[in-house]
Design a protein around this motif. Structure first.
Motif, mmCIF file in Angstrom:
data_model
loop_
_atom_site.group_PDB
_atom_site.id
_atom_site.type_symbol
_atom_site.label_atom_id
_atom_site.label_comp_id
_atom_site.label_asym_id
_atom_site.label_seq_id
_atom_site.Cartn_x
_atom_site.Cartn_y
_atom_site.Cartn_z
ATOM 1 N N GLN A 1 0.818 -1.217 0.000
ATOM 2 C CA GLN A 1 0.000 0.000 0.000
ATOM 3 C C GLN A 1 0.853 1.269 0.000
ATOM 4 O O GLN A 1 0.369 2.337 -0.384
ATOM 5 C CB GLN A 1 -0.938 0.003 1.218
ATOM 6 N N ASP A 2 2.115 1.146 0.415
ATOM 7 C CA ASP A 2 2.948 2.338 0.579
ATOM 8 C C ASP A 2 3.908 2.549 -0.598
ATOM 9 O O ASP A 2 4.873 3.315 -0.485
ATOM 10 C CB ASP A 2 3.747 2.253 1.870
ATOM 11 N N LYS A 3 3.654 1.904 -1.718
ATOM 12 C CA LYS A 3 4.499 2.062 -2.896
ATOM 13 C C LYS A 3 3.736 2.790 -4.001
ATOM 14 O O LYS A 3 2.500 2.847 -3.996
ATOM 15 C CB LYS A 3 4.956 0.704 -3.436
ATOM 16 N N GLN A 4 4.489 3.342 -4.949
ATOM 17 C CA GLN A 4 3.899 3.877 -6.163
ATOM 18 C C GLN A 4 4.239 2.915 -7.301
ATOM 19 O O GLN A 4 5.400 2.518 -7.455
ATOM 20 C CB GLN A 4 4.434 5.282 -6.470
ATOM 21 N N TYR A 5 3.220 2.560 -8.080
ATOM 22 C CA TYR A 5 3.405 1.528 -9.099
ATOM 23 C C TYR A 5 3.303 2.102 -10.510
ATOM 24 O O TYR A 5 2.327 2.788 -10.848
ATOM 25 C CB TYR A 5 2.377 0.417 -8.919
ATOM 26 N N ILE A 6 4.328 1.795 -11.300
ATOM 27 C CA ILE A 6 4.360 2.162 -12.717
ATOM 28 C C ILE A 6 4.000 0.911 -13.511
ATOM 29 O O ILE A 6 4.674 -0.111 -13.403
ATOM 30 C CB ILE A 6 5.760 2.657 -13.133
ATOM 31 N N LEU A 7 2.938 0.981 -14.288
ATOM 32 C CA LEU A 7 2.463 -0.184 -15.035
ATOM 33 C C LEU A 7 2.969 -0.147 -16.475
ATOM 34 O O LEU A 7 2.931 0.896 -17.134
ATOM 35 C CB LEU A 7 0.932 -0.224 -15.027
ATOM 36 N N PHE A 8 3.431 -1.305 -16.939
ATOM 37 C CA PHE A 8 3.945 -1.452 -18.307
ATOM 38 C C PHE A 8 3.376 -2.733 -18.888
ATOM 39 O O PHE A 8 3.385 -3.778 -18.229
ATOM 40 C CB PHE A 8 5.476 -1.504 -18.291
ATOM 41 N N ALA A 9 2.851 -2.668 -20.112
ATOM 42 C CA ALA A 9 2.326 -3.852 -20.793
ATOM 43 C C ALA A 9 3.377 -4.358 -21.772
ATOM 44 O O ALA A 9 3.724 -3.674 -22.733
ATOM 45 C CB ALA A 9 1.029 -3.524 -21.524
#
Length: 420
Positions: A241-249
């Motif tokens: 919950q305390d992370k920032q997520y960068i999504l890549f396909a």
């Protein structure tokens, strides 16, 4: 009205997914839509295959193999084997009941041994109006699906140095161009590009002079792809919950058009310029990829693999803080639409139809192509935005107003009615 949609696949690849989504949207809108494919994998109603038993499936596979094997004699290298189609091998579908009963033929992506130029010529003899939704440039080139910097499609193709081993004025690309020219003279044809970028390319082509070219985007099910609370989405995926997520396909990261090298450099630059992000940012990857593909990424990488459950895909978009698409040449990517529908801002390059989807600084960030540094700047802009929730709301609002099923289906219904 009775419409038959033609697509090589029903669930494999962006073009087939877009075709299937349109088929669904039309049905929900009250249009009698049927879909004819070469290879059916899904379970959607009113989708029919030309290969209904084991023998026919093997024959279909043989057509695909023969189609690619034929081109191997001409290809410049193996790297271009699946990005050029001469469409000499296909199947006659005129005896199919969903063809004979249709009032309108609606073509989508029909290569790889499904509909050849000869197949289309046979369909044209049935004297039905055609609509052709363009998912790439193939319909108006001498065989390539994307021309890159080449503009020969504006004349007559030939001297194809990008794709052919022996380019000449009368090479394979020119021969395919000539066959298409003859075909189009026999068709009552309206072209629909999914983006205005591709529509303009089509209008500039020599093959489509005198043909009507319009732009209608692909639809998306906004009840399936919708904003979810990030906390709940991350709980479902067992993410922190305390992370920032960068999504890549990750699809074909070896394909230079997909721009993975710029994404990799962008993440490196992002961490270098913002050292505090090294421990607070993680990468989410869905698609065909291995952890070893991301060995040069300076932060934790979570490889989710290829996801087939659409609800889980939607949850993944919702769990991410930003979706990044580094492609250098795209039409109207489904992934951008999906992310925005889930309220996730998007960062991508100013190329193809991408700037039509991302409203710069409103729903995401449009980076200068092919600048990895500006891509990194865009990612940082989203992650550090003081009014982050507004970006997500804007993204969702754009999808609802422009890409929702009812909106797109209505535009196609109006087009169909004008052709009857």
């Amino acid at each position: 009205m009775r419409v038959t949609i033609f697509s090589t696949f029903d669930t494999f690849g962006g073009a087939s997914i877009a075709a299937s989504r349109l088929h669904q949207a039309l049905g929900r809108h009250g249009v009698q839509s049927r879909m004819l494919v070469q290879d059916k994998k899904g379970k959607a109603p009113e989708v029919y295959s030309v290969a209904n038993n084991w023998v026919q499936q093997k024959i279909a596979l043989a057509r695909f193999a023969a189609d690619r094997y034929q081109f191997a004699f001409y290809e410049k290298s193996k790297a271009v084997r699946f990005v050029f189609s001469q469409a000499k091998i296909g199947i006659d579908v005129t005896s199919e009941s969903v063809v004979k009963d249709a009032e309108i033929f609606h073509l989508h992506w029909v290569n790889f041994g499904f509909l050849s130029v000869q197949s289309l010529t046979q369909l044209a003899k049935l004297n039905r109006p055609f609509v052709w939704t363009l998912h790439d440039m193939w319909a108006f080139t001498g065989g390539c699906h994307y021309s890159g910097t080449c503009e020969s499609y504006q004349q007559a193709c030939g001297n194809c140095e990008h794709f052919l081993r022996k380019p000449s004025s009368d090479d394979l690309s020119h021969q395919v161009w000539l066959r298409k020219k003859e075909l189009f003279q026999q068709m009552d044809l309206t072209l629909v590009a999914c983006s205005e970028w591709l529509a303009e390319k089509a209008r500039q082509s020599s093959l489509l002079q005198g043909k009507k070219v319009i732009s209608i985007p692909n639809p998306i099910d906004t009840k399936l792809f919708y904003p979810q609370h990030k906390r709940e989405a991350r709980q479902q995926l067992n993410l922190a919950q305390d992370k920032q997520y960068i999504l890549f396909a990750a699809m074909k990261i070896s394909d230079a058009r997909k721009g993975f090298q710029y994404f990799e450099k962008a993440i490196q630059h992002l961490i270098t310029q913002n050292p505090s992000l090294k421990d607070s940012v993680e990468l989410l990857v869905m698609g065909q990829a291995q952890e070893s593909d991301f060995g040069n990424i300076p932060c934790k990488v979570n490889v989710l693999g290829r996801l087939s459950d659409l609800s889980k895909i939607a949850t993944t978009y919702a769990a991410a803080d930003v979706f990044v698409i580094p492609s250098l040449e795209e039409n109207l990517p489904n992934t951008i639409m999906e992310a925005m529908a889930c309220g996730t801002p998007v960062v991508g390059f100013e190329t193809g139809g991408i700037p039509e989807m991302i409203e710069h600084l409103q729903t995401g960030y449009v980076a200068k192509a092919p600048s990895a540094e500006d891509l990194a700047k865009g990612i940082a802009h989203i992650l550090q935005h003081p009014n982050y929730e507004d970006l997500g709301k804007n993204a969702r609002s754009k999808v609802e107003s422009e890409y929702a099923e009812a909106v797109v289906a209505k535009r196609y219904e109006t087009l169909y009615q004008s052709l009857l």
